[in-house]
Write a protein that holds these residues in place. Structure first.
Motif, PDB file in Angstrom:
ATOM      1  N   ARG A 119       9.638 -59.304 -17.092  1.00  0.00           N
ATOM      2  CA  ARG A 119       8.925 -58.096 -17.516  1.00  0.00           C
ATOM      3  C   ARG A 119       9.058 -56.928 -16.553  1.00  0.00           C
ATOM      4  O   ARG A 119       8.602 -55.823 -16.871  1.00  0.00           O
ATOM      5  N   ALA A 159       5.522 -55.003 -14.488  1.00  0.00           N
ATOM      6  CA  ALA A 159       4.368 -55.813 -14.877  1.00  0.00           C
ATOM      7  C   ALA A 159       3.284 -55.647 -13.827  1.00  0.00           C
ATOM      8  O   ALA A 159       3.479 -55.978 -12.653  1.00  0.00           O
ATOM      9  N   LEU A 193       1.198 -53.680 -18.466  1.00  0.00           N
ATOM     10  CA  LEU A 193       2.573 -53.265 -18.237  1.00  0.00           C
ATOM     11  C   LEU A 193       2.646 -51.750 -18.093  1.00  0.00           C
ATOM     12  O   LEU A 193       2.073 -51.008 -18.898  1.00  0.00           O
TER      13      LEU A 193
END
Length: 239
Positions: free
Chosen positions: A127, A168, A174
């Protein structure tokens, strides 16, 4: 249809066993804009992503609409499609199609087709990453009012550079920053676009998202503003 076939070579053609790797998200919220449109309106977005060993295909459709006393004050539709052929885990070749119709921008529509090289120059986990890309292509816009030469066409070869940074913040939050610059190779007319967003999961596949987007045109149509901004707060459903 030919463009769609070019942008989205089906993963089935790659004969990859993971042909069901689809992700998507739908977004609905409130958007406050300044520039050519100064309104608070309803915005919607649908995004899809399909990724296998060699191909990553993404598509996004956005719309915004508002009406005051039966008069339309905002009407915008935007489509972006991109197909990436991955040489390895970091490097890829992209083909990107963009089309936007904004009733109050001074254009009937704006569109471009670009291709080039991209590199995931940094990544931590799945992420957090930084993608950078550069390429060239062609831009074809149709003006609402004729140019000085009497035509409404605004088309030329362009160069494009872009970046996307995802970080992240936690398992449920996020941060994302995107930036792109498209410059005409004939008259140096430049379009710069930036979007900053943060989203946090609420429950299940539902998240809250806040985003700030800025678009700047170095040479806007006559009577149009050179900078548009959008501030949005929305609910996002991932599937």
């Amino acid at each position: 249809m030919a463009c769609l076939a070019l942008i989205f070579p089906l993963a089935a053609q790659a004969q990859d066993s993971d042909s069901r790797n689809w992700e998507g998200e739908a977004e609905l919220g409130v958007l406050a804009s300044t520039g050519n449109t100064e309104e608070t309106n309803i915005n919607g977005r649908v995004g899809l992503k399909h990724e296998v060993a060699r191909w990553r295909n993404t598509g996004e459709f956005r719309s915004a609409f508002s009406e005051t006393e039966d008069v339309t004050t905002t009407e915008k539709y935007r489509l972006e499609l991109e197909s990436d052929y991955k040489f390895d885990e970091q490097q890829y070749w992209f083909v990107r199609l963009f089309h936007e119709e904004d009733r109050f921008s001074g254009y009937d529509f704006q569109s471009s087709l670009t291709t080039g090289y991209g590199n995931r120059v940094w990544q931590v986990g799945e992420r957090s990453f930084l993608d950078l890309s550069a390429g060239a292509g062609y831009r074809f816009n149709k003006l609402e009012e004729p140019n000085a030469d009497g035509t409404r066409d605004d088309d030329e070869a362009i160069g494009r550079i872009a970046g996307r940074y995802d970080q992240a913040l936690s398992e449920n939050a996020l941060f994302r920053q995107t930036l792109s610059v498209e410059m005409g190779l004939d008259d140096n007319e430049t379009t710069t676009e930036s979007e900053t967003s943060i989203q946090a999961n609420i429950v299940g596949g539902i998240s809250m998202k806040a985003a700030y987007r800025v678009q700047h045109l170095s040479d806007p149509p006559v009577g149009s503003e050179d900078t548009d901004t959008e501030l949005s707060v929305s609910l996002l459903y991932g599937f």
